[in-house]
Design an enzyme around this catalytic site. Structure first.
Site, PDB file in Angstrom:
ATOM      1  N   HIS A 155      -1.022  -7.496  39.263  1.00  0.00           N
ATOM      2  CA  HIS A 155      -2.326  -8.161  39.149  1.00  0.00           C
ATOM      3  C   HIS A 155      -3.079  -7.740  37.892  1.00  0.00           C
ATOM      4  O   HIS A 155      -4.070  -8.384  37.521  1.00  0.00           O
ATOM      5  CB  HIS A 155      -3.167  -7.861  40.391  1.00  0.00           C
ATOM      6  CG  HIS A 155      -4.075  -8.983  40.790  1.00  0.00           C
ATOM      7  ND1 HIS A 155      -4.301 -10.095  40.005  1.00  0.00           N
ATOM      8  CD2 HIS A 155      -4.817  -9.172  41.907  1.00  0.00           C
ATOM      9  CE1 HIS A 155      -5.145 -10.905  40.598  1.00  0.00           C
ATOM     10  NE2 HIS A 155      -5.477 -10.370  41.763  1.00  0.00           N
ATOM     11  N   ASP A 181      -2.929 -13.192  36.906  1.00  0.00           N
ATOM     12  CA  ASP A 181      -4.018 -13.622  37.770  1.00  0.00           C
ATOM     13  C   ASP A 181      -3.477 -14.435  38.940  1.00  0.00           C
ATOM     14  O   ASP A 181      -2.369 -14.992  38.887  1.00  0.00           O
ATOM     15  CB  ASP A 181      -5.023 -14.467  36.983  1.00  0.00           C
ATOM     16  CG  ASP A 181      -5.695 -13.676  35.868  1.00  0.00           C
ATOM     17  OD1 ASP A 181      -5.852 -12.447  36.032  1.00  0.00           O
ATOM     18  OD2 ASP A 181      -6.046 -14.280  34.834  1.00  0.00           O
TER      19      ASP A 181
END
Length: 410
Positions: free
Chosen positions: A380, A384
């Site tokens: 992450h 995204d």
């Protein structure tokens, strides 16, 4: 005579340390540059280390299970310094070729059976002498199936008069209350270290969606009906690998390595797909290099080759390294959903769950369709949620309309 200190050589690019798996010599043994003296384990593979000189072993530095630094002392050898001519020899993978017996002036030394460390450990637990087995693997390599054959032959043999079984060292220490303490070493320890580091250092995001693979399964069944020989039957994996290749062409940030220390993201034009493979030594990632250059049939053949090599212990370092994105599958027992852990420094891993027949609403009615879930995890820090979802949706579209897998511009 002088004492030559043999150092642990560089056993792979970027490797700073290795675990000592097994000593193949003892103090007092004579060695030559053809003598394999030890097996060591990196995070990629088990490799063999040979002596660089002729002489007598004077000291062994370390015990099996110890983690040794590259460049640190490995063995002390009494030798004539004039004979020292080359650095220690590293051969990989284990086993990939017959090992030459040490050339000594005393009694002949029997050649060492070729077998992976897991096979040796299992044979020791079962009190099976590997010298008594004819291996069926390449170059006479002894496989787990050979041990199974010995066990079956023993079970089918007629009973004889009772004998006292040979004493063996138990693989674990048993406490008085029935607990069994097993030291974690070898590949399992490497797996534990890598997964702990990945989970501790990488903020994962996992995205799950279902995929209707009815048409893909119909296509696969048609192709397999024409397969000759049957051993070349296609599984789901080569189609998924092809879908991943096409998806990362649209989203190249998924086919990448992230270096947190250098704060750089390296994307790759070549797609080297890792296939998480369960072996007797633990989970290994076998690698299909340049998947972007391969058709589905070629992908299937290469997946079979590298995963088979990972399982039987014949994989090279190249077969187990260099992946840029990974696929993991539990096959028919794959459950409804999983949360795959990334294979650093990669930023994406695609998880496959089992195919099952589900009622799906289509054209105004429920229809029985073959459906699986994809459970994919992402780093992450770099990926995204929108990019992760777009990537999985692209793979879903390709698998649900399999004709698109055979079109380059999709």
């Amino acid at each position: 005579m002088s004492l030559f200190e043999m150092k642990l050589p560089d056993v792979g690019e970027g490797v700073a340390e290795a675990e000592l798996v097994e000593w193949l010599v003892a103090v007092g043994d004579l060695v030559t540059p053809e003598t394999v003296v030890a097996e060591v384990l990196t995070d990629k593979a088990t490799v063999e280390v040979s002596s660089p000189v002729t002489g007598k072993v004077a000291a062994l530095h370390g015990e099996p299970g110890d983690v040794l630094a590259v460049g640190g002392s490995l063995i002390g050898i009494e030798t004539d310094l004039a004979e020292v001519s080359s650095p220690p020899v590293v051969s990989t993978p284990l086993p990939s070729r017959p090992i030459a017996a040490p050339a000594v002036a005393s009694a002949p030394v029997a050649s060492r059976p070729i077998a992976a460390p897991a096979v040796r450990a299992r044979a020791a637990d079962l009190a099976i002498d590997l010298h008594t087995i004819d291996g069926t693997g390449e170059n006479g390599q002894i496989l787990h199936t050979d041990l199974d054959r010995v066990l079956l032959d023993h079970e089918s043999a007629p009973p004889s008069h009772p004998t006292t079984p040979p004493a063996t060292t138990p693989p674990a220490a048993a406490a008085s209350d029935g607990r069994h303490i097993v030291p974690i070493r070898g590949v399992r320890r490497k797996i534990a270290e890598r997964l702990s580091d990945a989970w501790r250092e990488i903020p994962h995001i996992t995205y799950v969606d279902d995929v209707d693979v009815t048409e893909l399964e119909r296509l696969r069944a048609t192709l397999n009906a024409r397969s000759d020989p049957p051993s070349e039957r296609l599984t789901l994996l080569p189609f998924l690998a092809r879908a991943v290749v096409l998806a990362v062409a649209e989203l190249p940030s998924l086919n990448a390595h992230y270096d947190h220390q250098a704060e750089t993201l390296t994307t790759f034009d070549a797609v080297h797909i890792g296939i998480a493979t369960q072996t007797d030594d633990g989970l290994r990632v076998a690698v299909v290099h340049h998947a972007e250059q391969r058709a589905v049939a070629d992908l299937a053949a290469e997946i079979n080759r590298v995963t088979g090599a990972a399982r039987d212990g014949s994989a090279t370092r190249a077969d187990l390294g260099g992946s840029t994105i990974t696929i993991t599958s539990l096959g028919a027992i794959g459950g409804i959903a999983t949360t795959p852990i990334l294979n650093p420094p990669e930023v994406a891993i695609v998880g496959v769950n089992k195919i099952e027949t589900r009622p799906v609403w289509r054209d105004g009615a429920f229809q029985p369709r073959q459906v699986l879930n994809l459970s994919s995890s992402f780093d992450h820090r770099m990926i995204d949620g929108w990019v992760a979802a777009t990537f999985v949706q692209h793979i879903k579209r390709l698998l649900e309309t399999p004709a698109l897998l055979f079109v380059d511009d999709v």
